[in-house]
Each structure stands twice: as structure tokens, then as C-alpha cells.
Design a protein around this motif. Sequence first.
Motif, PDB file in Angstrom:
ATOM      1  N   MET A 344       0.833  -1.198   0.000  1.00  8.54           N
ATOM      2  CA  MET A 344       0.000   0.000   0.000  1.00  8.54           C
ATOM      3  C   MET A 344       0.868   1.249   0.000  1.00  8.54           C
ATOM      4  SD  MET A 344      -2.938   1.390  -0.017  1.00  8.54           S
ATOM      5  CE  MET A 344      -3.752   2.931   0.409  1.00  8.54           C
ATOM      6  N   ASP A 345       1.948   1.192   0.753  1.00  7.10           N
ATOM      7  CA  ASP A 345       2.880   2.320   0.805  1.00  7.10           C
ATOM      8  C   ASP A 345       3.513   2.548  -0.565  1.00  7.10           C
ATOM      9  OD1 ASP A 345       4.379   4.313   2.395  1.00  7.10           O
ATOM     10  OD2 ASP A 345       6.104   3.061   1.934  1.00  7.10           O
ATOM     11  N   LEU A 346       3.876   1.461  -1.256  1.00  8.45           N
ATOM     12  CA  LEU A 346       4.453   1.581  -2.593  1.00  8.45           C
ATOM     13  C   LEU A 346       3.430   2.139  -3.573  1.00  8.45           C
ATOM     14  CD1 LEU A 346       6.448  -1.782  -2.920  1.00  8.45           C
ATOM     15  CD2 LEU A 346       7.337   0.473  -2.347  1.00  8.45           C
ATOM     16  N   ALA A 347       2.190   1.702  -3.435  1.00  8.93           N
ATOM     17  CA  ALA A 347       1.137   2.135  -4.362  1.00  8.93           C
ATOM     18  C   ALA A 347       0.871   3.631  -4.277  1.00  8.93           C
ATOM     19  CB  ALA A 347      -0.154   1.359  -4.096  1.00  8.93           C
ATOM     20  N   THR A 348       1.104   4.216  -3.109  1.00 11.13           N
ATOM     21  CA  THR A 348       0.848   5.652  -2.955  1.00 11.13           C
ATOM     22  C   THR A 348       2.028   6.508  -3.407  1.00 11.13           C
ATOM     23  OG1 THR A 348       1.562   5.558  -0.628  1.00 11.13           O
ATOM     24  CG2 THR A 348      -0.792   5.312  -1.067  1.00 11.13           C
TER      25      THR A 348
END
Length: 491
Positions: A344-348
Motif C-alpha cells: 500500500m505504501d508503494l502504491a501511494t
Amino acid sequence: MSVVARQGFKYSLIGYTATLIGMFSIFIFTNDLFFYGTLRYIMSAAEMLVPFVVLGISYSNVKFFGKTHDDDKHQNMLSLSLALVFFNFIVFLLIFFLIPTFFPDFTKMKIWENKKYILPLVLTLSLCAILNKYISNYKRIVVSNIFDNLLPKLANLGSFCLFFYFQFSEQIALAFFFGMFALMLSGYIYYTNKLEKISFDFSRDYFKKDDFYKEFAAYSFFGFLGTFGNHMAINNYMIGEFIGEEEIAIYSILLALISLISIPQLGLFNISAPIIRKNLADGDMLELDRFHKKTSLTIYFLGAVLFGCIMVGFPYLTHFMPNKGDMLRMYEPVIWIWGSAVLMDLATGFNGNIISLSKYYRFNIIVMLLLAGLTIGLNWYFIHYTDLSLIGIALSTAISVTTYNLIKVIFNYFMFKVSPFSIEMIFVSIICTLAITVAIVLPVFENNFINLVYKPAVVLLLIFIGNHFTKIFPIEQYINRNFIKSILKFK
């Protein structure tokens, strides 16, 4: 080869060397989880306390270096910064030793029992923090990376080997552990002096002129507030303090595996900063949005591929560890939960960088404080009111980090009309989920090495096939001779 190219190549080489040492060390540390947990607790406790000694002064040594250098007062700034750290540490010690007067139970806590190791380490790391940021002004990052990334891993590994394999006492092993950080500080001092001979100047006239000290103190304070988002140090400290040494060792080992998922984003934010700054300055939000979506999709895709390989290979990797990694397998859900949060952190993408480089940079600090408060509160709840142990800590971190990122996504959307999310991310999620599911349900061989190789290979194959038909990620642009040649060039 330019200075930047040389530094970048060496920086990457040191980073991957440290990663390999960390991965190799996993098979050693599982021999004695309690002692490794003790090392991790001491380090985490010190890291958590360092900001209260540095108070953001290290960041001001970057912010105001240009101004002070032009006035030939950068040595004055460095000298006063180091003196302030010593003064802050004395005040910190007074407060630390006064706490038992008001809270007698403080003496029963592990942080008090290990104070003879933790407190000297706090001072050492605080001085290193100042010198680290100061050195960065000279565009030298390799030596700092050795000190920050490589030496701590060697300290852990060397101390553990002295204790477990060479049967030295715990005190000698811990003395070696601290000695490595003392060596780090000595190295910082030597290298700083090599870049430019240190000339101590403790006069305060320059800082008094035009009330410059107020500007310096204000920026330091905001830097100090921004350091509270170190949820890893918070987690490790709370696990060691309230659950146990073995658990903090297990959590650290699992996180070392999960950290591989973040490899695709290494260096991306530094490379992206000039582009973000230009788009913000030009007011070109359409281009910023396009660039944001493209980079977010890239690191999300690569992270998801690594996540899939780790998920299906982890159960078989543990069979090559002491005691077949029984305790690690017991906490396998930690990898699933925390790994999903990392994705999720990478996706943002570089949400935080957009805010930091804009006029709304203070908002990042507010959200960082929220992250720290939420992490501590949820950790406390899961530790004291549930039996979830490390799984609870993983849930706490996942909730905190996801909330933290979503707040920044919403803020950027309303303020800049940019978003990291795209329809392609949904297809990536579907393809990777199907690949992981198929790999898990496939037959399991008696030979665990075969399982460790073939199951991740199935994930890679299925993702490659899925990507071939959906054309989400241009793999062909990276798997070719010209690209490999280009990364070996330094112009």
C-alpha cells in the motif's frame, strides 16, 4: 566518471552488500533469538531516544549550510551544534534519572536495566546524526552509507558470533557492539576532518545577529517533530519492553525479509524530487499527476512481484534455519499483514515528497505525529488487551501506515488534483493474487529446496504471462541488452 555517478554506484554497491549481509545473518541469528533480541532492543531503545537529544539540529545543518558557508561560518554552526547535543544529553540524563522519583516502577523496566548500554549509545548516535547531515552538504554519501547501513549490521553479526560461537560473555559481546558504534563516530570525525579540517568556533555572535538563532531553532523544532514517525523503532522498543526479547528478534527477522519488497523504491524519491519541484513551480499538475501515476504503478508492480515470491517461498525457507524456523513460521501472518501494508505504501508513491516540496510542508509533520500517536496507541491496545502478540503489532503498524498514506493521498488530491492510483493497479493486484493462489495450491515436494525454487518461479511465470496479455508493465524495455549496457555507463 562524474562524482555523482561514482557516488551513486558505490552507494548502491554498499546498500546491496548490507542487504546481503542482513539476509545471510538471518540464518545465524535464529540460533539464539533471546540474545539477538537483546541487541535489537538496545538499538531500538537508543534510536527512539536520539531525537530527544538531537532535537532536529541535524536537519538545520543541511538547511542553513549554504548561508553559513557563504559567510564562512559553517564551522561555527557545526561546533555549536555538537556543543548543543552535549548540553541536551546532560539535560536528558537529568530527566532520565529523575523519572524514578515520580514513577518508581520505571526502575523495573528493561530500558532502566539496560541503561549502561543504551545511554552511551544515545550520545554516540546523536553526534553521528549531526556529522552525517553535515557531511551530506559536500555531496558525499558513500562513507555515510557505510557507517549507517553496513556497520550496524556488522555490529549485530560480530557481537552475536562472539557470544554464540566463541562463547564470550554477554558483557564482552555487548562491549563489542558498542565499540562498533564508537568506531562509527570516530570514522565520522575523521572523514569530516578530511573533507575540510575541523576548526572549532563556539562564538555566538553570528547566531545572535538578526536573531538568526530563532530561525535556526524554529527549523530544528519542526525537524524534531518530523522524527516521531519512526514506527519501526517504536515497534521494536514496545515489543522488547512489553512482550519479550525472542519476539523482537522474530519481528526483526521477518521485517528484514519484508524489506525486500521496498527495494524497487530505493533511490526513486531522490531522482523524482527535481521533477516534482519543477512541476510544482510551473503549476503543471497534469504532468505531475501523470508522473505520479507512472512511478507509483512501476514500484507497485515490482513490489507485488517480490511480495508474491516471498509469500510462497517463506514456509520452505524456514526449513534451512535452526530448529527449522518453527517460531518464524508461527508468526507467518506478520509477513502477510505487514507485507500488504508495504505494498500500500508503494502504491501511494511519493505522496510525502509532493507535500514536503510544496508550501504545505508542515502538513507532513502533523500527519507524522498522527502516525506515531496511532502506532503507540494501537500497539498498547494489542499488547495489553489481546493475545495477538506480534500479529497485533503487525495489525497496528498496517492500520497506522495505511491511514497515514490515505490521508496524504486525499490531501494531495484536493490540494494538487493528483493521485497515485490507476486502473492498471487493479489488474496488477488480480494477476499477482491469482499467481500466489495457484503457486500455493500446487503440489508440495518432499525436497524443500525444490519447493523454495519452483513455487516462486511459478509466481514469476504466471505474472509474466498475465502482464504479456495486459501490457501493464513494459518488461521488454528492461530485459534487453541495450538497457543492461546503459546501466553500466556513467556519464
